[in-house]
Design a protein around this motif. Structure first.
Motif, short mmCIF file in Angstrom:
data_model
loop_
_atom_site.label_atom_id
_atom_site.label_comp_id
_atom_site.label_asym_id
_atom_site.label_seq_id
_atom_site.Cartn_x
_atom_site.Cartn_y
_atom_site.Cartn_z
N THR A 439 27.78 1.74 -12.69
CA THR A 439 27.81 2.93 -13.55
C THR A 439 28.78 4.00 -13.04
OG1 THR A 439 25.92 3.85 -12.33
CG2 THR A 439 25.45 2.58 -14.32
N SER A 440 29.01 4.08 -11.73
CA SER A 440 29.91 5.09 -11.17
C SER A 440 30.63 4.50 -9.96
CB SER A 440 29.15 6.35 -10.73
OG SER A 440 28.45 6.91 -11.82
N VAL A 441 31.85 4.98 -9.72
CA VAL A 441 32.64 4.52 -8.58
C VAL A 441 33.21 5.72 -7.85
CG1 VAL A 441 34.67 3.22 -7.84
CG2 VAL A 441 33.22 2.31 -9.66
N PHE A 442 32.94 5.82 -6.56
CA PHE A 442 33.50 6.85 -5.70
C PHE A 442 34.33 6.16 -4.63
CE2 PHE A 442 29.63 8.49 -7.50
CZ PHE A 442 29.89 9.82 -7.79
N THR A 443 35.46 6.75 -4.28
CA THR A 443 36.31 6.12 -3.28
C THR A 443 36.99 7.17 -2.39
OG1 THR A 443 38.23 4.68 -2.93
CG2 THR A 443 38.27 6.07 -4.86
N SER A 444 37.30 6.75 -1.20
CA SER A 444 38.11 7.57 -0.31
C SER A 444 39.50 7.76 -0.92
CB SER A 444 38.22 6.85 1.05
OG SER A 444 39.33 7.31 1.79
N PRO A 445 40.19 8.85 -0.60
CA PRO A 445 41.54 9.06 -1.15
C PRO A 445 42.60 8.16 -0.53
CG PRO A 445 40.97 10.84 0.34
CD PRO A 445 39.73 10.02 0.17
N ALA A 446 42.26 7.39 0.51
CA ALA A 446 43.22 6.45 1.10
C ALA A 446 43.68 5.46 0.03
CB ALA A 446 42.60 5.73 2.28
N LEU A 447 44.96 5.17 0.00
CA LEU A 447 45.51 4.29 -1.04
C LEU A 447 44.83 2.93 -1.04
CD1 LEU A 447 47.56 3.54 -3.21
CD2 LEU A 447 49.21 3.04 -1.39
N CYS A 449 41.85 2.15 -0.33
CA CYS A 449 40.52 2.23 -0.92
C CYS A 449 40.60 2.37 -2.44
CB CYS A 449 39.75 3.39 -0.32
SG CYS A 449 39.50 3.25 1.47
N VAL A 450 41.52 3.20 -2.92
CA VAL A 450 41.69 3.37 -4.36
C VAL A 450 42.14 2.04 -4.98
CG1 VAL A 450 42.89 4.66 -6.16
CG2 VAL A 450 42.26 5.80 -4.03
N GLN A 451 43.02 1.33 -4.28
CA GLN A 451 43.46 0.02 -4.79
C GLN A 451 42.28 -0.96 -4.86
OE1 GLN A 451 46.64 -0.62 -1.82
NE2 GLN A 451 48.03 -0.93 -3.55
N THR A 452 41.44 -0.98 -3.82
CA THR A 452 40.29 -1.87 -3.80
C THR A 452 39.37 -1.58 -4.98
OG1 THR A 452 40.38 -2.07 -1.39
CG2 THR A 452 38.30 -2.63 -2.45
N ALA A 453 39.09 -0.30 -5.23
CA ALA A 453 38.23 0.07 -6.36
C ALA A 453 38.85 -0.36 -7.68
CB ALA A 453 37.99 1.58 -6.34
N LYS A 454 40.16 -0.19 -7.82
CA LYS A 454 40.85 -0.55 -9.06
C LYS A 454 40.72 -2.04 -9.35
CE LYS A 454 45.50 -0.50 -11.15
NZ LYS A 454 45.74 -1.95 -11.28
N HIS A 455 40.95 -2.88 -8.34
CA HIS A 455 40.92 -4.33 -8.57
C HIS A 455 39.49 -4.83 -8.82
CE1 HIS A 455 45.13 -4.72 -7.83
NE2 HIS A 455 45.05 -4.27 -6.60
N ILE A 456 38.52 -4.21 -8.17
CA ILE A 456 37.13 -4.58 -8.43
C ILE A 456 36.77 -4.25 -9.88
CG2 ILE A 456 34.72 -3.96 -7.92
CD1 ILE A 456 35.49 -3.76 -4.99
N LEU A 457 37.15 -3.06 -10.35
CA LEU A 457 36.85 -2.68 -11.72
C LEU A 457 37.58 -3.57 -12.72
CD1 LEU A 457 36.89 1.23 -11.46
CD2 LEU A 457 34.93 -0.24 -11.92
N GLU A 458 38.80 -4.02 -12.39
CA GLU A 458 39.52 -4.91 -13.29
C GLU A 458 38.78 -6.23 -13.46
OE1 GLU A 458 44.14 -3.40 -12.57
OE2 GLU A 458 43.38 -5.19 -11.54
N GLU A 459 38.23 -6.78 -12.37
CA GLU A 459 37.48 -8.02 -12.47
C GLU A 459 36.18 -7.84 -13.24
OE1 GLU A 459 38.49 -11.11 -11.56
OE2 GLU A 459 40.39 -10.06 -11.20
N LEU A 460 35.62 -6.62 -13.16
CA LEU A 460 34.39 -6.32 -13.90
C LEU A 460 34.67 -5.94 -15.36
CD1 LEU A 460 32.54 -4.17 -11.19
CD2 LEU A 460 31.84 -6.42 -12.02
N LYS A 461 35.95 -5.89 -15.73
CA LYS A 461 36.36 -5.49 -17.09
C LYS A 461 35.94 -4.05 -17.39
CE LYS A 461 37.36 -9.87 -17.38
NZ LYS A 461 38.73 -10.32 -17.04
N LEU A 462 35.97 -3.21 -16.35
CA LEU A 462 35.54 -1.82 -16.51
C LEU A 462 36.65 -0.84 -16.15
CD1 LEU A 462 31.99 -2.04 -14.84
CD2 LEU A 462 32.50 -1.95 -17.28
N GLU A 463 37.89 -1.34 -15.97
CA GLU A 463 38.96 -0.46 -15.48
C GLU A 463 39.31 0.64 -16.48
OE1 GLU A 463 41.03 -3.83 -17.66
OE2 GLU A 463 39.28 -3.56 -16.36
#
Length: 527
Positions: A439-447, A449-463
Motif C-alpha cells: 500500500t505504501s513505499v518509503f525509501t532512503s534518498p540514496a540512488l 535504494c530508489v532504484q530498488t524500490a522502482k524495480h520492485i514496484l514494476e514487477e508488482l505492476k504498481l509503478e
C-alpha cells in the motif's frame, strides 16, 4: 525382498478405500493418473495444489517405487515465529560458525508434540481436520507467553517449558492424537517427556561454555506467535544421509543419476562399498530414481530439508478470529446490522490467518551496488576524459540518470549494478507470487535504494499507482560513509526527471519532528 522393505510393507497392508474424489484429486484423475499414484503425489507435496502434484508425478514417471503402497510419516511440532525465531536462527548460525555443526542444526527450532507416525495417503485430510479440532478446543487456554527456562548439560543445551503452560501444550498434543485416532485410524504417541526446544545436542564438551554464552543472548520473552505445524517425510530414508546437489550433472552411463542444482539425494552409508572413490550411490528425492553420482557435486544437507510442510495452526490468530466472531454474535443479539455470513471451510480459515499474518512492515535492503563489485575507483573505469559515461562491463548499468553537478556525484551515491537490478526485480516477483498487497513505499534518498524500490514496484505492476516516498530519515548514518564529505544525493526533481515516480507532496519525518517541537514550544507559551 529385503527385511527392511518387508517391514515397511507390513505397516501398509490395508487396501485403499477412497470415499470419493476431492477437489484436488479430480483434476489428476482427469489427466489419466491412477487413484493410488495421484493420492501418493498429493501426500508427497503437502496437498497444496493439483499442479504441484501433477509436476511431482511427471518427475517420478521413472520412479520404480511409484506404485509401492508406502505412505508418508507425519509429525506435529510447535514452532516459534517473529522475534524469537529470528534470535534462534541467529544462534543457529553463530553456534555453527564458532562451534561447528551439531545434531540440533539438522532440524529447525521447534518443540516436538508427537512422534512420527504413518497415515495412509487417502486419509491425510483427516489429519488436517484433527489439527483444527485440537487447536480450536484449547485455543482459549493456550498461553499468551510460553515461558522458556535455559537448561545446560555436557551434551545438551536448550529451553524447557514448565508449569501450567506445559500442561496446556501437552493437552493439545493429546487431543490431536485422539482426534487422529478417530478420524484417520492412526496411532499417534503424544510427547509425554519434558517439553523442550533444543539449541544444541551432541556437541564437543569444550564448546559448552561458548554455546551457553550465545544462548544467554536469546530473550525468550520477546513477542512470538506459536504455530503448530504438521510435517511429513519419506519413511524409507529416515536413517540415510541427505546431500544437496550444487551443480548440474548429465549421466555418462546408464547407472548414473541426473543432477540439477538444489536436488536432494538420499544416501545409505552402509551401501557404499561397491562405489569407486569420489562416487556415491543414492536416490533422488525429485525423481525417485537411484544411481551413482559424483560426491564433489554435492554438499551435506540437513535432515529436515526434505520434509514437507502440510498445515499450520497459529493459536494467537485463531483467538483473534474467535474474539471477532464473539463480537459479531454480540452485535446480532443487540439488534445491530451485520453483513451476511458465509460458511468457511478449513482452507478458507487458514487463508484468512495467512492474510492477517502478512499485514506488516516489509524491510528490504537495496540490491548489489556498483562500487561493491568494481571497487572505489569504479567511476574512473566508466568515465571518458570529457566526463561522459560508458559501459565497460555488462555488470555496469546501461546508463546513468542526469545530475545537475555532473557524473562526479555518483562516486558517493553509486547506482545498482546490472545484477543489483536483477535482484530487485526478483524481490518484486517474489512479492507478487506471495500475494502480499503493498500500500505504501518509503525509501532512503540514496540512488541505489530508489532504484530498488522502482524495480520492485514494476514487477508488482504498481509503478504507476504507488508513488515512492523519499525519506531522508532512513538514510544510513553518514559517519559510515568512506568519504570525508556528506554524499550529494539526487533531488526530487532530478529523480522525477530520470523517470522515478517519486511523491513531490510527501513531507519527510524530519519536517514532522521539527513541527512537533514548534507545537510543544507554543504549548509552553513561546515559539
Amino acid at each position: 525382498m529385503a527385511a527392511g522393505e518387508t517391514q515397511l510393507y507390513a505397516k501398509v497392508s490395508n487396501k485403499l478405500k477412497v470415499r470419493g474424489p476431492s477437489l484436488l484429486l479430480e483434476p489428476l484423475l482427469g489427466m489419466g493418473f491412477p487413484v493410488h499414484t495421484a493420492l501418493k503425489a498429493l501426500a508427497a507435496t503437502g496437498r497444496k495444489t493439483a499442479e504441484e502434484a501433477s509436476d511431482w508425478l511427471r518427475c517420478h514417471r521413472n520412479d520404480p517405487s511409484l506404485d509401492d503402497p508406502i505412505p508418508q510419516e507425519y509429525a506435529l511440532f510447535l514452532c516459534p515465529t517473529g522475534s524469537l525465531l529470528e534470535q534462534l536462527q541467529e544462534f543457529w548460525r553463530e553456534s555453527k560458525r564458532q562451534c561447528t555443526k551439531n545434531r540440533a542444526h539438522e532440524i529447525f527450532p521447534h518443540i516436538t508434540l508427537c512422534d512420527f507416525f504413518t497415515c495412509e495417503d487417502h486419509k491425510v485430510e483427516c489429519l488436517y481436520e484433527a489439527l483444527k479440532r485440537a487447536g480450536d478446543r484449547i485455543r482459549g487456554s493456550f498461553p499468551l507467553v510460553v515461558p522458556l527456562a535455559l537448561h545446560s548439560s555436557i551434551s545438551y543445551l536448550g529451553f524447557f517449558v514448565n508449569d501450567s503452560p506445559a500442561d496446556v501444550i501437552r493437552e493439545f498434543a493429546t487431543t490431536f492424537a485422539m482426534e487422529v485416532a478417530v478420524l484417520a485410524d492412526c496411532t499417534v504417541k503424544p510427547c509425554a517427556k519434558q517439553l523442550h526446544l533444543t539449541l544444541a545436542h551432541k556437541f564437543y564438551p569444550h564448546h559448552q561454555r561458548t554455546l551457553e554464552q550465545l544462548a544467554r543472548a536469546i530473550h525468550p520473552g520477546h513477542s512470538c506467535q506459536w504455530t503448530a505445524v504438521l510435517y511429513s517425510r519419506d519413511m524409507r530414508f529416515v536413517h540415510y544421509q541427505t546431500l544437496r546437489a550444487l551443480f548440474q550433472y548429465k549421466p555418462q552411463n546408464e547407472d548414473e543419476l541426473t543432477l540439477s542444482p538444489g536436488d536432494y539425494i538420499f544416501v545409505d552409508p552402509t551401501q557404499q562399498e561397491e562405489t569407486s572413490e569420489g562416487w556415491v550411490i543414492g536416490t533422488s528425492q525429485r525423481t525417485g530414481c537411484r544411481g551413482f553420482l559424483p560426491e564433489n557435486y554435492t554438499e551435506q544437507a540437513n535432515e529436515s530439508d526434505t520434509w514437507v510442510k502440510h498445515r499450520t495452526y497459529t493459536f494467537s490468530l485463531a483467538m483473534d478470529l474467535a474474539s471477532r466472531k464473539d463480537g459479531e454474535a454480540s452485535s446480532r443479539r443487540n439488534g445491530e446490522p451485520h453483513p451476511p455470513q458465509t460458511p468457511r471451510d478449513v482452507s478458507s480459515i487458514q487463508a484468512l490467518q495467512a492474510t492477517i499474518a502478512r499485514k506488516s512492515v516489509l524491510v528490504v535492503r537495496h540490491g548489489e551496488r556498483v562500487d561493491q563489485i568494481f571497487g572505489k575507483s569504479w567511476l574512473q573505469q566508466c568515465s571518458t576524459p570529457d566526463g561522459k559515461y560508458y559501459r565497460p562491463d555488462l555488470n555496469f548499468p546501461c546508463s546513468l540518470p542526469r545530475r545537475s553537478s555532473g557524473i562526479k556525484d555518483f562516486e558517493n551515491d553509486p547506482p545498482l549494478s546490472s545484477c543489483g537490478i536483477f535482484q530487485s526485480r526478483m524481490a518484486g516477483e517474489a512479492l507478487l507470487d506471495s500475494g502480499i498487497r503493498i500500500t505504501s513505499v518509503f525509501t532512503s534518498p540514496a540512488l541505489r535504494c530508489v532504484q530498488t524500490a522502482k524495480h520492485i514496484l514494476e514487477e508488482l505492476k504498481l509503478e504507476k499507482t504507488i508513488k515512492i516516498r523519499v525519506e531522508p530519515g532512513i538514510f544510513e548514518w553518514t559517519k559510515w560513509e568512506s568519504g570525508k564529505t556528506t554524499p550529494t544525493l539526487m533531488t526530487l526533481d532530478e529523480l522525477q526527471e530520470a523517470g522515478f515516480n517519486v511523491s513531490m507532496d510527501y513531507r519527510f519525518l524530519l519536517w514532522v519532528c521539527a513541527s512537533a517541537k514548534k507545537i510543544k514550544r507554543k504549548e509552553n507559551g513561546s515559539w
